[in-house]
Scaffold this active site. Structure first.
Site, PDB file in Angstrom:
ATOM      1  CE1 TYR A 154      -4.518   9.479  -8.598  1.00 11.13           C
ATOM      2  CE2 TYR A 154      -3.319   9.028  -6.555  1.00 11.13           C
ATOM      3  CZ  TYR A 154      -4.190   8.626  -7.558  1.00 11.13           C
ATOM      4  OH  TYR A 154      -4.737   7.376  -7.515  1.00 11.13           O
TER       5      TYR A 154
ATOM      6  CE1 TYR B 263      -7.330   4.778  -5.847  1.00 12.43           C
ATOM      7  CE2 TYR B 263      -7.451   4.795  -3.457  1.00 12.43           C
ATOM      8  CZ  TYR B 263      -6.722   4.880  -4.619  1.00 12.43           C
ATOM      9  OH  TYR B 263      -5.351   5.050  -4.556  1.00 12.43           O
TER      10      TYR B 263
ATOM     11  CG  ASP C 182     -10.577  -0.685   1.578  1.00 10.22           C
ATOM     12  OD1 ASP C 182     -10.104  -0.178   2.610  1.00 10.22           O
ATOM     13  OD2 ASP C 182     -10.193  -0.390   0.431  1.00 10.22           O
TER      14      ASP C 182
ATOM     15  CE  LYS D  15      -6.962   6.722   2.900  1.00  9.84           C
ATOM     16  NZ  LYS D  15      -6.106   7.669   2.205  1.00  9.84           N
TER      17      LYS D  15
HETATM   18  N1  PMP Z   1      -8.678   1.778   0.377  1.00  4.34           N
HETATM   19  C1  PMP Z   1      -9.400   2.906   0.499  1.00  4.34           C
HETATM   20  C2  PMP Z   1     -10.863   2.804   0.782  1.00  4.34           C
HETATM   21  C3  PMP Z   1      -8.783   4.144   0.360  1.00  4.34           C
HETATM   22  O1  PMP Z   1      -9.514   5.262   0.478  1.00  4.34           O
HETATM   23  C4  PMP Z   1      -7.393   4.198   0.122  1.00  4.34           C
HETATM   24  C5  PMP Z   1      -6.630   5.502  -0.012  1.00  4.34           C
HETATM   25  N2  PMP Z   1      -7.319   6.627  -0.305  1.00  4.34           N
HETATM   26  C6  PMP Z   1      -6.687   2.998  -0.003  1.00  4.34           C
HETATM   27  C7  PMP Z   1      -7.364   1.810   0.147  1.00  4.34           C
HETATM   28  C8  PMP Z   1      -5.213   2.977  -0.279  1.00  4.34           C
HETATM   29  O2  PMP Z   1      -4.501   3.435   0.800  1.00  4.34           O
HETATM   30  P1  PMP Z   1      -3.008   3.987   0.620  1.00  4.34           P
HETATM   31  O3  PMP Z   1      -3.139   5.312  -0.058  1.00  4.34           O
HETATM   32  O4  PMP Z   1      -2.490   4.096   2.008  1.00  4.34           O
HETATM   33  O5  PMP Z   1      -2.264   2.996  -0.197  1.00  4.34           O
END
Ligand code: PMP
Length: 424
Positions: free
Chosen positions: A18, A145, A237, A266
């Site tokens: 980014y 996202y 998610d 995460k």
């Molecule tokens: N899903 C959500 C809700 C996220 O916030 C993120 C990352 N910010 C992801 C999936 C993707 O995770 P990663 O960056 O570990 O690929």
């Protein structure tokens, strides 16, 4: 000739995420972390108010996680996960299932949030195809996202970030976040699309990268229930919301309805190691059981269920379930609430919202706003100068701290936000 600095050596070779590399500021070299602080090579310390892209929940270089990871390193670093298993993967699956909504029955490992989403989507598409049905359309929220790999990107909102790839992304129906006024209309919209819809994927209660947009559990409950009625699978998610972030262990714990699948990453490892998990109900899993080998879920990554990552996840879970962590979640929530009440009527505060440990503030810009406007950069640089890492999403700043953050450190962030409100 003077030796090159770490930042210079970085700039000679490394392409950062980014980041427009043509005019990017030199990266800040961090050489040590402790608690909520990161220490730079030049001795400056930074308060990590965004938990290093939302992953770090117990503070940096946590000694307990470090100890457990180090013990694991000396025992077993990695083993192929097809045909083999190891104690950490089994214990983590058992303990995770134990704290998840009780319809979650099986655990599939991968190695980050995007892959956890990819796996969930593939499970859903193949769930239908294994039963002779071709349902390939996905339902998602505007502004969503779910990650940067192609499938995860496809189910994320179309934006400046996806534009070069838009033609390559599979078909997704996007709907607005639900509220009191539109919920009936959303249900009608879903019903009119139902024959094609394979799955509804959502970030429960808080849309992270979409600007910390928040919505009510009761309306999400209605949508999940409606999807079930229309034979549409659901994926929660929880990559960002999981493991205490919203004040409860999972955002799904605010819901009555249960999703068929859930995605985690995460905070799963306390932010120590890369690990992804997709869990699913027994019904999803059972649709893959067959004498026909073609009904197998053909998916796996080299580092699936990496033992060191599992050890850090287990250590992180130990810390997460301590009463002190629950007290911290409550304390941060209350502190955020007080601060929000204090600044809500400031003329630069367009909107302030909170769920659990996440506090988001939308800046009144009195002009058209975009992720790329200069306010974002000015705020980012202002907070960095003050020794705080806050990465605004356009004109939205948010605090998402490690749970061990002290009141005085929260107060410092709040004070600097007040200063910024006067200044920008
Ligand atoms: N899903 C959500 C809700 C996220 O916030 C993120 C990352 N910010 C992801 C999936 C993707 O995770 P990663 O960056 O570990 O690929």
């Amino acid at each position: 000739m003077a030796e090159k600095s770490l930042a210079e050596r970085d700039q000679a070779l490394i392409w950062h995420p980014y980041t427009q590399m043509q005019n990017a500021a030199a990266p800040i070299p961090i050489i040590r972390g402790e608690g909520v602080f990161l220490y730079a090579e030049d001795g400056k310390k930074y308060l990590d108010a965004i938990s290093s892209w939302w992953v770090n929940i117990h503070g940096h270089s946590h000694p307990y996680i470090a100890k457990k990871v180090s013990e694991q390193l000396n025992r077993l670093e990695h083993v192929i996960f097809a045909g083999f298993t190891h104690p950490g993967a089994v214990e983590l699956a058992e303990r995770l299932i134990n704290i998840l909504p009780n319809n979650q029955a099986k655990v599939f490992y991968s190695d980050n949030g995007s892959t956890a989403v990819e796996v969930a989507l593939k499970m859903c598409f193949q769930f239908w195809s294994n039963q002779g049905m071709e349902k390939t359309k996905v339902l998602a929220f505007n502004n969503s996202y779910h990650g940067d790999t192609f499938g995860a990107m496809a189910v994320s909102a179309r934006s400046a970030f996806t534009r070069p790839f838009d033609k390559l992304l599979f078909e997704v129906e996007f709907i607005d976040l639900p509220n009191q006024d539109n919920i009936e209309q959303l249900k009608k919209q879903i019903s009119s699309l139902k024959t094609d819809l394979s799955v509804f994927i959502f970030e429960p209660l808080v849309q992270g990268a979409g600007g910390m947009q928040m919505y009510e559990a009761q309306h999400l409950d209605e949508l999940i229930k409606h999807c079930r009625k229309e034979n549409i699978l659901t994926i929660a998610d929880e990559v960002m919301t999981g493991f205490g972030r919203t004040g409860r262990l999972f955002a799904s714990n605010y819901l009555i309805e249960k999703s068929d699948l859930m995605c985690f990453s995460k905070g799963l490892t306390g932010g120590t190691m890369a690990l992804g998990i997709t869990t699913c109900s027994k019904a999803i899993y059972d649709a893959f059981l067959s004498d026909d080998k073609l009904k197998t879920l053909f998916h796996g990554h080299s580092f699936t269920a990496n033992p060191i990552a599992c050890a850090s996840a287990l250590a992180s879970m130990d810390l997460l379930l301590e009463p002190e962590t629950e007290q911290n979640l409550h304390r941060i929530e209350m502190k955020h609430k007080d601060f929000a009440a204090k600044i809500i009527s400031h003329k630069k505060v367009k909107c302030i919202r909170q769920t659990g440990t996440i506090l988001a503030l939308e800046w009144e810009t009195f002009a058209e706003t975009s992720y790329f406007n200069s306010l974002r950069d000015n705020l980012y640089n202002f907070f960095l100068d003050q020794g705080i890492i806050l990465r605004p999403l356009g004109n939205i700043i948010y605090i998402m701290p490690p749970y061990c953050i002290k009141n005085e450190d929260l107060d410092y962030i709040y004070t600097k936000i007040e200063e910024a409100l006067e200044r920008f």
